[in-house]
Design a protein around this motif. Structure first.
Motif, mmCIF file in Angstrom:
data_model
loop_
_atom_site.group_PDB
_atom_site.id
_atom_site.type_symbol
_atom_site.label_atom_id
_atom_site.label_comp_id
_atom_site.label_asym_id
_atom_site.label_seq_id
_atom_site.Cartn_x
_atom_site.Cartn_y
_atom_site.Cartn_z
ATOM 1 N N ARG A 297 -4.123 -8.402 -11.907
ATOM 2 C CA ARG A 297 -4.362 -8.157 -13.325
ATOM 3 C C ARG A 297 -3.059 -7.850 -14.070
ATOM 4 O O ARG A 297 -2.879 -8.263 -15.214
ATOM 5 N N GLU B 21 -12.467 -1.645 -9.820
ATOM 6 C CA GLU B 21 -11.207 -0.992 -10.165
ATOM 7 C C GLU B 21 -11.441 0.459 -10.578
ATOM 8 O O GLU B 21 -10.689 1.356 -10.187
ATOM 9 N N MET B 22 -12.483 0.698 -11.368
ATOM 10 C CA MET B 22 -12.787 2.053 -11.829
ATOM 11 C C MET B 22 -13.108 2.981 -10.666
ATOM 12 O O MET B 22 -12.706 4.150 -10.658
ATOM 13 N N PHE C 299 -11.912 2.928 -7.747
ATOM 14 C CA PHE C 299 -10.685 3.320 -7.062
ATOM 15 C C PHE C 299 -9.822 4.243 -7.920
ATOM 16 O O PHE C 299 -9.007 4.990 -7.400
ATOM 17 N N ASP C 300 -10.008 4.177 -9.225
ATOM 18 C CA ASP C 300 -9.177 4.968 -10.134
ATOM 19 C C ASP C 300 -9.756 6.352 -10.420
ATOM 20 O O ASP C 300 -9.018 7.272 -10.779
ATOM 21 N N GLU C 301 -11.077 6.500 -10.291
ATOM 22 C CA GLU C 301 -11.723 7.758 -10.646
ATOM 23 C C GLU C 301 -12.659 8.206 -9.521
ATOM 24 O O GLU C 301 -13.237 7.368 -8.822
ATOM 25 N N ARG D 147 -4.914 -4.823 -8.563
ATOM 26 C CA ARG D 147 -4.087 -4.389 -9.687
ATOM 27 C C ARG D 147 -2.981 -5.398 -9.968
ATOM 28 O O ARG D 147 -2.656 -5.679 -11.129
ATOM 29 N N ARG E 132 -12.249 -2.068 -0.135
ATOM 30 C CA ARG E 132 -11.762 -0.836 0.491
ATOM 31 C C ARG E 132 -11.259 -1.099 1.904
ATOM 32 O O ARG E 132 -10.260 -0.510 2.329
ATOM 33 N N ASP F 203 0.817 -1.208 0.000
ATOM 34 C CA ASP F 203 0.000 0.000 0.000
ATOM 35 C C ASP F 203 0.853 1.261 0.000
ATOM 36 O O ASP F 203 0.456 2.295 -0.526
ATOM 37 N N GLY G 211 3.708 0.363 -3.672
ATOM 38 C CA GLY G 211 3.217 -0.150 -4.944
ATOM 39 C C GLY G 211 3.840 -1.485 -5.327
ATOM 40 O O GLY G 211 4.703 -2.021 -4.621
ATOM 41 N N ILE H 133 -6.971 -2.516 -3.288
ATOM 42 C CA ILE H 133 -6.930 -2.160 -4.704
ATOM 43 C C ILE H 133 -5.575 -2.489 -5.309
ATOM 44 O O ILE H 133 -5.484 -2.885 -6.479
ATOM 45 N N TRP H 134 -4.500 -2.365 -4.537
ATOM 46 C CA TRP H 134 -3.181 -2.733 -5.057
ATOM 47 C C TRP H 134 -3.101 -4.237 -5.318
ATOM 48 O O TRP H 134 -2.459 -4.679 -6.282
#
Length: 225
Positions: free
Chosen positions: A137, A189-190, A192-194, A134, A124, A43, A46, A130-131
């Motif tokens: 993927r 994912e979206m 967390f990204d936006e 990511r 969350r 976290d 990365g 979220i890492w």
């Protein structure tokens, strides 16, 4: 150019399984402390900068102690990924049951909306959630963790759909199930990204997915008539 670097050559994949499963409480505590340190470090720095040395430093263990359980950082990420997938999949079991598919489209849409929001909250609340997603993927060696989990959920949901829509083609039910799984995962994912409103995203996606399942229900009614 070496043989391994040749175009199309398969590169050796890192070992992902834990070397030893802790049998005693002290070993189990060390095992969990290492995983907690890995999540905190992930976290903070990365995927690329994550290293076993950084994890050792945060966990207060020596490299040999870490390597007793985890051969490399990818094994750490794999274990974290499997645990996150289990938490996310538990959300599916809470929201998607046989009774849901016998209700009308608005009720089904609300269930799918609740599933997305529940999965988002679980991710969350998970340290570095979220890492971890990511990593599953982006890192080729870890993709199978995600794909295997999604395949298992797809099959279980396809079986539920088959019970609700016995006249439907099994391949269509399986495809619908897989698309729902992938759309929810991508939406998480979206979010967390936006800077998007989770409730608005869940409401729209729930309606979209429910409309497709409602189409299956309509076909089922015509078949019965």
């Amino acid at each position: 150019m070496t043989k391994a670097d040749a175009p199309g050559a398969l590169r050796p994949q890192p070992e992902l399984t834990t070397k030893v499963q802790p049998a005693q409480q002290r070993a189990a505590d060390t095992f969990e402390r290492i995983l907690q340190a890995a999540a905190l470090t992930l976290d903070e720095v990365g995927i690329e900068r994550l290293s076993t040395n950084l994890v050792c430093k945060r966990a207060g263990v020596t490299p040999p102690a870490l390597y007793r359980y985890f051969p490399n950082k990818y094994a750490l990420l794999s274990e974290l990924g499997q645990r996150l997938m289990e938490r996310q999949n538990a959300c599916v079991e809470r929201w998607m049951c046989p009774a849901v598919f016998t209700q009308d489209a608005p009720a089904l849409a609300r269930a799918l909306e609740g599933l997305l929001l529940d999965t988002f909250e679980v991710t969350r609340r998970t340290e570095a959630g979220i890492w971890i997603m990511r990593a599953l993927r982006a890192v080729p060696a870890l993709q199978q963790v995600r794909l295997s989990s999604h395949a298992a959920v797809t099959e279980s949901q396809a079986r539920l759909l088959a019970g609700a829509f016995p006249a439907a083609e099994p391949s269509e039910l399986r495809l619908a199930s897989r698309l729902v799984v992938e759309m929810i995962y991508a939406s998480i994912e979206m979010l967390f990204d936006e800077p998007l409103d989770p409730k608005a995203v869940a409401r729209m996606l729930g309606g979209m997915m429910a409309s497709q399942l409602d189409r299956l229900a309509a076909a089922e009614r015509r078949q019965g008539a």
